[in-house]
Design an enzyme around this catalytic site. Structure first.
Site, mmCIF file in Angstrom:
data_model
loop_
_atom_site.group_PDB
_atom_site.id
_atom_site.type_symbol
_atom_site.label_atom_id
_atom_site.label_comp_id
_atom_site.label_asym_id
_atom_site.label_seq_id
_atom_site.Cartn_x
_atom_site.Cartn_y
_atom_site.Cartn_z
ATOM 1 N N LYS A 160 0.836 -1.209 0.000
ATOM 2 C CA LYS A 160 0.000 0.000 0.000
ATOM 3 C C LYS A 160 0.866 1.253 0.000
ATOM 4 O O LYS A 160 0.647 2.170 -0.805
ATOM 5 C CB LYS A 160 -0.888 0.009 1.253
ATOM 6 C CG LYS A 160 -1.546 1.356 1.541
ATOM 7 C CD LYS A 160 -2.407 1.318 2.787
ATOM 8 C CE LYS A 160 -1.746 1.820 4.038
ATOM 9 N NZ LYS A 160 -1.561 3.273 4.126
ATOM 10 N N ASN A 161 1.851 1.295 0.903
ATOM 11 C CA ASN A 161 2.609 2.527 1.092
ATOM 12 C C ASN A 161 3.555 2.816 -0.059
ATOM 13 O O ASN A 161 4.122 3.902 -0.136
ATOM 14 C CB ASN A 161 3.373 2.482 2.421
ATOM 15 C CG ASN A 161 2.430 2.624 3.604
ATOM 16 O OD1 ASN A 161 1.254 2.934 3.426
ATOM 17 N ND2 ASN A 161 2.937 2.383 4.796
ATOM 18 N N ARG B 89 -4.206 10.665 3.951
ATOM 19 C CA ARG B 89 -3.023 11.466 4.252
ATOM 20 C C ARG B 89 -2.002 11.402 3.125
ATOM 21 O O ARG B 89 -1.359 12.400 2.795
ATOM 22 C CB ARG B 89 -2.379 10.968 5.549
ATOM 23 C CG ARG B 89 -1.099 11.712 5.841
ATOM 24 C CD ARG B 89 -0.440 11.283 7.125
ATOM 25 N NE ARG B 89 0.929 11.736 7.171
ATOM 26 C CZ ARG B 89 1.302 12.958 7.511
ATOM 27 N NH1 ARG B 89 0.409 13.852 7.829
ATOM 28 N NH2 ARG B 89 2.577 13.291 7.521
ATOM 29 N N CYS C 68 -5.318 8.049 8.782
ATOM 30 C CA CYS C 68 -5.435 7.563 10.152
ATOM 31 C C CYS C 68 -5.137 8.696 11.128
ATOM 32 O O CYS C 68 -4.206 9.470 10.933
ATOM 33 C CB CYS C 68 -4.438 6.439 10.406
ATOM 34 S SG CYS C 68 -5.080 4.816 10.050
ATOM 35 N N ARG D 113 0.479 14.531 13.042
ATOM 36 C CA ARG D 113 1.096 14.111 11.780
ATOM 37 C C ARG D 113 1.320 15.342 10.924
ATOM 38 O O ARG D 113 0.576 15.617 9.994
ATOM 39 C CB ARG D 113 0.222 13.089 11.052
ATOM 40 C CG ARG D 113 0.054 11.804 11.806
ATOM 41 C CD ARG D 113 -0.664 10.763 10.992
ATOM 42 N NE ARG D 113 0.221 10.110 10.036
ATOM 43 C CZ ARG D 113 -0.124 9.038 9.339
ATOM 44 N NH1 ARG D 113 -1.313 8.522 9.458
ATOM 45 N NH2 ARG D 113 0.714 8.485 8.495
ATOM 46 N N ILE E 112 3.168 18.179 8.335
ATOM 47 C CA ILE E 112 3.788 18.129 7.012
ATOM 48 C C ILE E 112 4.817 19.263 6.878
ATOM 49 O O ILE E 112 5.154 19.669 5.773
ATOM 50 C CB ILE E 112 2.739 18.193 5.866
ATOM 51 C CG1 ILE E 112 1.833 19.422 6.031
ATOM 52 C CG2 ILE E 112 1.938 16.920 5.779
ATOM 53 C CD1 ILE E 112 1.000 19.726 4.790
ATOM 54 N N ASP E 113 5.289 19.746 8.029
ATOM 55 C CA ASP E 113 6.227 20.871 7.992
ATOM 56 C C ASP E 113 7.496 20.542 7.212
ATOM 57 O O ASP E 113 8.040 21.397 6.509
ATOM 58 C CB ASP E 113 6.576 21.308 9.435
ATOM 59 C CG ASP E 113 7.022 20.144 10.304
ATOM 60 O OD1 ASP E 113 6.347 19.104 10.299
ATOM 61 O OD2 ASP E 113 8.066 20.265 10.966
ATOM 62 N N ASP F 221 4.085 0.315 12.102
ATOM 63 C CA ASP F 221 2.845 -0.263 11.573
ATOM 64 C C ASP F 221 2.607 -1.697 12.053
ATOM 65 O O ASP F 221 1.529 -2.253 11.813
ATOM 66 C CB ASP F 221 2.847 -0.218 10.038
ATOM 67 C CG ASP F 221 2.617 1.190 9.511
ATOM 68 O OD1 ASP F 221 2.241 2.076 10.299
ATOM 69 O OD2 ASP F 221 2.812 1.408 8.293
ATOM 70 N N VAL G 151 7.584 6.639 16.783
ATOM 71 C CA VAL G 151 7.312 7.279 15.486
ATOM 72 C C VAL G 151 6.084 8.177 15.553
ATOM 73 O O VAL G 151 6.120 9.321 15.118
ATOM 74 C CB VAL G 151 7.181 6.214 14.376
ATOM 75 C CG1 VAL G 151 6.880 6.884 13.033
ATOM 76 C CG2 VAL G 151 8.462 5.393 14.281
ATOM 77 N N ARG H 222 -8.934 -0.101 4.382
ATOM 78 C CA ARG H 222 -8.081 0.917 3.759
ATOM 79 C C ARG H 222 -6.760 0.289 3.323
ATOM 80 O O ARG H 222 -6.142 0.768 2.374
ATOM 81 C CB ARG H 222 -7.772 2.045 4.750
ATOM 82 C CG ARG H 222 -8.898 3.024 4.999
ATOM 83 C CD ARG H 222 -8.399 4.205 5.817
ATOM 84 N NE ARG H 222 -7.058 4.555 5.381
ATOM 85 C CZ ARG H 222 -6.045 4.856 6.190
ATOM 86 N NH1 ARG H 222 -6.220 4.907 7.493
ATOM 87 N NH2 ARG H 222 -4.857 5.139 5.708
HETATM 88 C C1 UD1 Z 1 4.273 6.600 6.352
HETATM 89 C C2 UD1 Z 1 3.326 5.442 6.189
HETATM 90 C C3 UD1 Z 1 2.841 4.936 7.537
HETATM 91 C C4 UD1 Z 1 4.020 4.632 8.439
HETATM 92 C C5 UD1 Z 1 4.963 5.825 8.508
HETATM 93 C C6 UD1 Z 1 6.228 5.529 9.298
HETATM 94 C C7 UD1 Z 1 2.300 5.874 4.068
HETATM 95 C C8 UD1 Z 1 1.052 6.219 3.352
HETATM 96 N N1 UD1 Z 1 2.199 5.838 5.405
HETATM 97 O O1 UD1 Z 1 3.527 7.659 6.945
HETATM 98 O O2 UD1 Z 1 2.061 3.752 7.323
HETATM 99 O O3 UD1 Z 1 3.550 4.326 9.723
HETATM 100 O O4 UD1 Z 1 5.360 6.221 7.188
HETATM 101 O O5 UD1 Z 1 6.863 4.407 8.788
HETATM 102 O O6 UD1 Z 1 3.312 5.614 3.487
HETATM 103 N N2 UD1 Z 1 6.403 14.317 10.798
HETATM 104 C C9 UD1 Z 1 6.430 15.654 11.097
HETATM 105 N N3 UD1 Z 1 6.533 16.551 10.068
HETATM 106 C C10 UD1 Z 1 6.592 16.149 8.752
HETATM 107 C C11 UD1 Z 1 6.552 14.774 8.472
HETATM 108 C C12 UD1 Z 1 6.449 13.875 9.516
HETATM 109 O O7 UD1 Z 1 6.356 16.052 12.248
HETATM 110 O O8 UD1 Z 1 6.681 17.005 7.861
HETATM 111 C C13 UD1 Z 1 6.261 13.340 11.894
HETATM 112 C C14 UD1 Z 1 4.880 12.712 11.925
HETATM 113 O O9 UD1 Z 1 4.007 13.511 12.674
HETATM 114 C C15 UD1 Z 1 5.164 11.386 12.579
HETATM 115 C C16 UD1 Z 1 6.573 11.042 12.109
HETATM 116 O O10 UD1 Z 1 7.146 12.261 11.672
HETATM 117 O O11 UD1 Z 1 5.168 11.525 13.965
HETATM 118 C C17 UD1 Z 1 6.615 10.007 10.998
HETATM 119 O O12 UD1 Z 1 6.009 10.512 9.841
HETATM 120 P P1 UD1 Z 1 6.402 10.022 8.376
HETATM 121 O O13 UD1 Z 1 7.660 9.213 8.411
HETATM 122 O O14 UD1 Z 1 6.355 11.195 7.486
HETATM 123 O O15 UD1 Z 1 5.216 9.020 8.049
HETATM 124 P P2 UD1 Z 1 4.096 9.143 6.938
HETATM 125 O O16 UD1 Z 1 4.723 9.419 5.620
HETATM 126 O O17 UD1 Z 1 3.001 10.005 7.427
#
Ligand code: UD1
Length: 429
Positions: A22-23, A92, A116, A121, A123-124, A306, A328, A398
């Site tokens: 999926k990811n 997301r 989720c 979470r 996106i900064d 996960d 995480v 999902r």
């Molecule tokens: C992806 C996966 C998710 C998995 C995660 C970690 C997908 C669709 N989802 O999520 O299943 O659990 O990787 O392996 O691929 N963060 C920030 N700012 C940012 C980006 C991230 O603070 O700009 C924080 C998030 O809040 C979180 C952590 O970093 O606490 C991990 O996020 P990230 O590695 O980006 O995971 P996702 O891409 O959301």
């Protein structure tokens, strides 16, 4: 009725095939936006999140079709650059269209993503990296607007991520492939799904080196070509069935996955007492008396967050006290209340869960709080006394293709109560 019924009892045995990840598939669909023409993506799982991403692409003007596990994305010369909240708030991962859209159109407007509800979470890092590449970023009406500098192309630069974010790495990688000059992403995420994405981008004509290591180097090119690409196997889905094998095996062989992508998970299963055998693209896990182990989630190659909830269930059946540390995501122990309602002895202190086992789980009516926690509750139902009903099964759907069917083929009594909701128009993906 939006629920799975799980009947307990009996060992599970046999073979099950993991679908495509999926990811990875979600990001590969987004990557198809980078090239005009028809990109074919194979081994795409039949899950609701992919339906949602298909609808996002269709809204952008892509002709998306599905034939079994093959998805075609026919991308026109002119694509849209605006994704509305109605399409992206439930997914997301839809934020990863931002990088490709800025790369392809020079500007993009993407509503803030959903998915989720796993605590904070942000996106900064996505936005910081795009700004470093020269994009002007503004927030308008709860949407992110990104504009490339005059001339429409981002500028390669060095990006040192303070945290190895999966989504930020993917967005910046896709944004940088057509930037002018060289981009270096230091401390990128190293997940197998990143390597898969980089592999597809290279096939498309991008110049990307180092994916899977601690530095990705991208030399920008003018344009990319459509390709035919096969999605890597889903290590999280495979890991879920491996845990089922340790809990309720019998002996379960999980096919369609690279054992190296599950190395630490399989080590932990073996430490907990399960018999683990590695195949070429498969792993076999046999149940045995379980003992406590400690688990700490971290970005790859660390233990995947996960699979944290599935391990909570596993360790509830292990002799002794285990500590599970979540590094995480915050807000990722919401399964604990449901497991405690089934009789598990788990307490949470900050980002640690203390699990005392083995305990007798009682079948109950529980609610899936999110995707992975929902799958974990199904695993709990397999070893509980009496039937378990896991409501809010849409969370599980999902990300797991036919979880009831695959478990039933291994001998489990799992079925969906009520019909699966058909995805809304306009695309069958
Ligand atoms: C992806 C996966 C998710 C998995 C995660 C970690 C997908 C669709 N989802 O999520 O299943 O659990 O990787 O392996 O691929 N963060 C920030 N700012 C940012 C980006 C991230 O603070 O700009 C924080 C998030 O809040 C979180 C952590 O970093 O606490 C991990 O996020 P990230 O590695 O980006 O995971 P996702 O891409 O959301």
């Amino acid at each position: 009725m939006d629920a799975f019924e799980v009947l307990s009892g009996g060992t599970l045995s046999g073979a099950v095939c993991a679908s495509g990840a999926k990811n990875s598939a979600l990001k590969l669909l987004a990557a198809s936006l980078l090239a005009e023409g028809c990109t074919t993506i194979r081994n795409v799982p039949a899950i609701a999140d992919l339906d949602a991403m298909g609808r996002v692409l269709a809204h952008l003007g892509v002709d998306v079709g599905r034939d079994g596990d093959v998805v075609s994305c026919d991308v026109p010369a002119e694509i849209g650059c605006d994704t509305p909240a109605s399409l992206v708030t439930r997914l997301r991962a839809s934020i990863v269209v931002l990088g490709p859209l800025v790369s392809r159109c020079g500007h993009a407007r993407v509503a803030q993503p959903g998915g989720c509800n796993l605590g904070n979470r942000g996106i900064d890092l996505h936005l910081w990296g795009l700004a470093q590449l020269g994009a002007e970023i503004t927030l308008e009406d709860e949407a992110v607007v990104a504009r490339a500098p005059q001339g429409g192309r981002l500028r390669g630069t060095e990006l040192e991520l303070p945290y190895a974010s999966v989504g930020a790495t993917e967005n910046l990688l896709m944004a940088a492939v057509t930037a002018t000059g060289t981009t270096r992403i230091l401390n990128p995420a190293r997940e197998p799904e990143i390597v898969d994405l980089a592999g597809m981008l290279s096939q498309m004509g991008a110049r990307v080196a180092g994916a899977g290591s601690d530095e990705i180097v991208i030399d920008g090119v003018d344009a990319l070509e459509p390709v035919d690409h096969t999605v890597v196997g889903d290590r999280i889905e495979a890991g879920t069935y491996a845990v089922a094998g340790a809990l309720a095996g019998g002996e379960i062989t999980v096919e369609g996955v690279e054992p190296a992508h599950l190395a630490l998970v399989l080590d932990k299963l073996a430490d907990a007492g399960a018999a683990v055998t590695l195949g070429d693209r498969s792993v076999t896990v046999a149940g045995a008396p379980l003992r406590a182990v400690d688990v700490v989630t971290l970005p790859f190659p660390g233990f995947p967050t996960d699979l944290q909830a599935a391990f909570l269930v596993l360790l509830s059946q292990a002799q002794g006290t285990s500590m599970l540390t979540e590094n995480v995501f915050d807000g990722r122990f919401r399964v604990v209340d449901q497991l405690v309602a089934m009789g598990a002895d788990v307490s949470v202190e900050a980002h640690h869960a203390i699990v005392r086992g083995p305990c007798r789980l009682e079948g109950a009516r529980v609610a899936a709080p999110d995707l992975r926690a929902g799958a974990a509750l199904v695993l709990a139902g397999l070893v509980a006394d009496g039937p378990t009903v896991v409501t809010q099964a849409h969370h599980i759907e999902r990300g797991y293709a036919d979880l009831p069917g695959k478990l039933a083929a291994l001998g489990a009594g799992v079925r969906r109560l009520g019909a699966v909701e058909a995805p809304p128009a306009p695309t069958g993906v």
